[in-house]
Design a protein around this motif. Structure first.
Motif, PDB file in Angstrom:
ATOM      1  N   VAL A  81      -4.850   2.204  -9.727  1.00  0.00           N
ATOM      2  CA  VAL A  81      -4.047   2.521  -8.540  1.00  0.00           C
ATOM      3  C   VAL A  81      -4.693   3.674  -7.772  1.00  0.00           C
ATOM      4  O   VAL A  81      -4.800   3.627  -6.540  1.00  0.00           O
ATOM      5  CB  VAL A  81      -2.594   2.880  -8.941  1.00  0.00           C
ATOM      6  CG1 VAL A  81      -1.826   3.435  -7.747  1.00  0.00           C
ATOM      7  CG2 VAL A  81      -1.882   1.663  -9.504  1.00  0.00           C
ATOM      8  N   VAL A  91       3.873  -4.590  -9.276  1.00  0.00           N
ATOM      9  CA  VAL A  91       4.229  -5.047  -7.925  1.00  0.00           C
ATOM     10  C   VAL A  91       4.970  -6.374  -8.083  1.00  0.00           C
ATOM     11  O   VAL A  91       4.494  -7.269  -8.765  1.00  0.00           O
ATOM     12  CB  VAL A  91       2.970  -5.272  -7.068  1.00  0.00           C
ATOM     13  CG1 VAL A  91       3.358  -5.701  -5.663  1.00  0.00           C
ATOM     14  CG2 VAL A  91       2.115  -4.026  -7.031  1.00  0.00           C
ATOM     15  N   SER A 118       0.841  -1.207   0.000  1.00  0.00           N
ATOM     16  CA  SER A 118       0.000   0.000   0.000  1.00  0.00           C
ATOM     17  C   SER A 118       0.870   1.248   0.000  1.00  0.00           C
ATOM     18  O   SER A 118       0.570   2.222  -0.698  1.00  0.00           O
ATOM     19  CB  SER A 118      -0.909   0.022   1.224  1.00  0.00           C
ATOM     20  OG  SER A 118      -1.709  -1.125   1.239  1.00  0.00           O
ATOM     21  N   ASN A 134      -5.884   3.479  -3.957  1.00  0.00           N
ATOM     22  CA  ASN A 134      -5.364   4.401  -2.938  1.00  0.00           C
ATOM     23  C   ASN A 134      -6.465   5.116  -2.173  1.00  0.00           C
ATOM     24  O   ASN A 134      -6.268   5.571  -1.061  1.00  0.00           O
ATOM     25  CB  ASN A 134      -4.444   5.444  -3.585  1.00  0.00           C
ATOM     26  CG  ASN A 134      -3.108   4.841  -3.970  1.00  0.00           C
ATOM     27  OD1 ASN A 134      -2.736   3.770  -3.492  1.00  0.00           O
ATOM     28  ND2 ASN A 134      -2.375   5.518  -4.836  1.00  0.00           N
ATOM     29  N   LEU A 188       2.142   1.721  -3.489  1.00  0.00           N
ATOM     30  CA  LEU A 188       1.117   2.222  -4.417  1.00  0.00           C
ATOM     31  C   LEU A 188       0.883   3.708  -4.193  1.00  0.00           C
ATOM     32  O   LEU A 188       0.634   4.463  -5.131  1.00  0.00           O
ATOM     33  CB  LEU A 188      -0.197   1.464  -4.219  1.00  0.00           C
ATOM     34  CG  LEU A 188      -0.216   0.011  -4.686  1.00  0.00           C
ATOM     35  CD1 LEU A 188      -1.563  -0.620  -4.400  1.00  0.00           C
ATOM     36  CD2 LEU A 188       0.095  -0.092  -6.173  1.00  0.00           C
ATOM     37  N   GLN A 189       0.969   4.135  -2.919  1.00  0.00           N
ATOM     38  CA  GLN A 189       0.717   5.539  -2.643  1.00  0.00           C
ATOM     39  C   GLN A 189       1.871   6.429  -3.115  1.00  0.00           C
ATOM     40  O   GLN A 189       1.679   7.609  -3.349  1.00  0.00           O
ATOM     41  CB  GLN A 189       0.451   5.739  -1.157  1.00  0.00           C
ATOM     42  CG  GLN A 189      -1.019   6.045  -0.911  1.00  0.00           C
ATOM     43  CD  GLN A 189      -1.561   5.496   0.375  1.00  0.00           C
ATOM     44  OE1 GLN A 189      -0.820   5.046   1.240  1.00  0.00           O
ATOM     45  NE2 GLN A 189      -2.870   5.512   0.508  1.00  0.00           N
ATOM     46  N   ARG A 219      -2.752   3.429 -13.841  1.00  0.00           N
ATOM     47  CA  ARG A 219      -2.851   4.565 -12.908  1.00  0.00           C
ATOM     48  C   ARG A 219      -4.278   4.726 -12.377  1.00  0.00           C
ATOM     49  O   ARG A 219      -4.507   4.986 -11.208  1.00  0.00           O
ATOM     50  CB  ARG A 219      -2.369   5.818 -13.643  1.00  0.00           C
ATOM     51  CG  ARG A 219      -2.618   7.158 -13.001  1.00  0.00           C
ATOM     52  CD  ARG A 219      -2.172   7.298 -11.565  1.00  0.00           C
ATOM     53  NE  ARG A 219      -0.827   6.842 -11.270  1.00  0.00           N
ATOM     54  CZ  ARG A 219      -0.349   6.733 -10.032  1.00  0.00           C
ATOM     55  NH1 ARG A 219      -1.113   7.018  -8.990  1.00  0.00           N
ATOM     56  NH2 ARG A 219       0.863   6.305  -9.824  1.00  0.00           N
ATOM     57  N   VAL A 255       1.884   0.585 -12.853  1.00  0.00           N
ATOM     58  CA  VAL A 255       2.592   0.210 -11.629  1.00  0.00           C
ATOM     59  C   VAL A 255       2.696  -1.311 -11.548  1.00  0.00           C
ATOM     60  O   VAL A 255       1.693  -2.007 -11.669  1.00  0.00           O
ATOM     61  CB  VAL A 255       1.851   0.752 -10.380  1.00  0.00           C
ATOM     62  CG1 VAL A 255       2.582   0.349  -9.111  1.00  0.00           C
ATOM     63  CG2 VAL A 255       1.705   2.265 -10.452  1.00  0.00           C
TER      64      VAL A 255
END
Ligand code: UDP
Ligand code: MG
Length: 339
Positions: free
Chosen positions: A182, A108, A95, A186, A98-99, A179, A106
């Protein structure tokens, strides 16, 4: 190269035009594998023809991971090291990543080389072709015990049956998110972050790409069965209230059968004058009922516990230090920032 799209209803303009692909790497005591991991990742990103950043989230490592990461030489990708103030768990580390990710895509990825970095170009290609979420599905679980494979299969089946969203079986956290997705993730305020569910929750165009998962390069998995059971409970209770419903249905069924059985006992006594006997049957009913009640109370407790945690509104993680290295500038800023 042209950036794909501007988010249609992105909630905050977090996109930095200088980065296209962000790679988030949660790290918890991975000193043995980090140099090889970074070497392979940088090589892949250098050949990618996109502007990239690598964000290492140090989840309270107590080994030499920090020094290894901050000593990596400057490459064409921006390398950011973000240290959490203690071990908050992989879900919180992701998290945090991601922030802080600035890219319009993005990725992971685990640091232990179980997720091959060489697959990132393929993921980016699928994203460029229109996918919003590229889920990487494990074909094989090399290096994992039969018991772990079996329990994982059971868990996914149970979770999907219980929850309303569809969580793809054998898809771990290795994936690419656009994005837009994401930004929506968020914005989710919950503290119980079961990331596999959270990644699936926004929906959008999801694609699944199969891959062969390698065994851990070195070191030990950070999960033990106790933690995995906790994760499974988190997964189910944060995405479904079906267990509560099952408890209700079970309660009704047991009450009905007790009523039926009671009627038979009364009828027998009235019709045949049979004296009440049967200590064993009383014990069975008593223990059975007691068990069902305890399980139901436990279930209720799980949900109440979650309400308790959510209501405290504590931050998901605390950031202790940020070190950024790019070809343009080098900066170090100790932060007391709260996410
Ligand atoms: N990890 C983390 N915090 C933790 C546990 C793990 O950031 O509390 C990281 C770990 O360094 C690795 C990734 O999460 O990069 C996956 O961990 P692991 O390999 O132990 O899990 P598995 O692959 O067995 O699911
Ligand atoms: Mg692993």
């Amino acid at each position: 190269m042209l950036d794909k799209i501007t988010p249609k209803h992105s909630l905050q303009p977090t996109v930095s035009p200088s980065v296209t692909v962000s790679v988030i790497v949660p790290v918890y005591n991975e000193q043995a594998v980090l140099p090889s991991f970074h070497g392979r990742l940088v090589q892949v990103l250098d050949n990618l023809n996109e502007r990239c950043e690598i964000i290492y989230i140090d989840d309270g490592s107590s080994d030499n991971s920090r020094n290894i990461i901050t000593a990596f030489p400057v490459t064409s990708s921006v390398v950011q090291y973000i240290a959490l103030s203690r071990n908050f768990g992989k879900e919180a580390a992701m998290s945090a990543g991601l922030q802080h990710a600035k890219g319009i895509a993005v990725v992971v990825i685990d640091a232990d080389l179980q997720d091959p970095p060489e697959l990132i170009p393929l993921m980016v290609k699928r994203w460029r072709a229109g996918a919003d979420v590229v889920n990487m599905k494990r074909n094989s679980r090399a290096g994992e015990s039969m018991l772990k494979r079996f329990s994982a299969a059971c868990f996914y089946r149970l979770l999907n049956w219980m929850s309303d969203i569809n969580i793809e079986e054998n898809v771990g956290d290795f994936r690419l998110l656009s994005r837009e997705v994401v930004d929506h993730i968020n914005e989710l305020p919950e503290r119980n972050r079961y990331m596999k569910g959270i990644f699936a929750w926004p929906g959008y165009k999801q694609v699944v790409v199969p891959f062969n998962r390698d065994p851990r390069f070195s070191g030990e998995t950070k999960w033990n069965y106790f933690k995995l059971i906790g994760l499974a409970m988190d997964g189910i209770s944060s995405f479904s209230i079906k267990p509560l419903r099952i408890a209700t249905v079970l309660g009704v069924l047991i009450a009905l059968s007790a009523f039926g059985y009671g009627s038979i006992v009364i009828a027998k006594t009235l019709l045949f004058g049979e004296v009440v006997q049967g200590y064993p049957s009383i014990m069975v009913v008593l223990l059975g009922l007691g068990g069902v009640q305890l399980i139901s109370i436990g279930l209720l407790g799980e949900y109440i516990g979650r309400i308790f945690i959510e209501s405290k509104q504590r931050p998901l993680y605390l950031i202790q230090e940020v070190v950024e290295k790019s070809a343009i500038q080098t900066q170090k800023s100790p932060l007391g920032e709260v996410a």
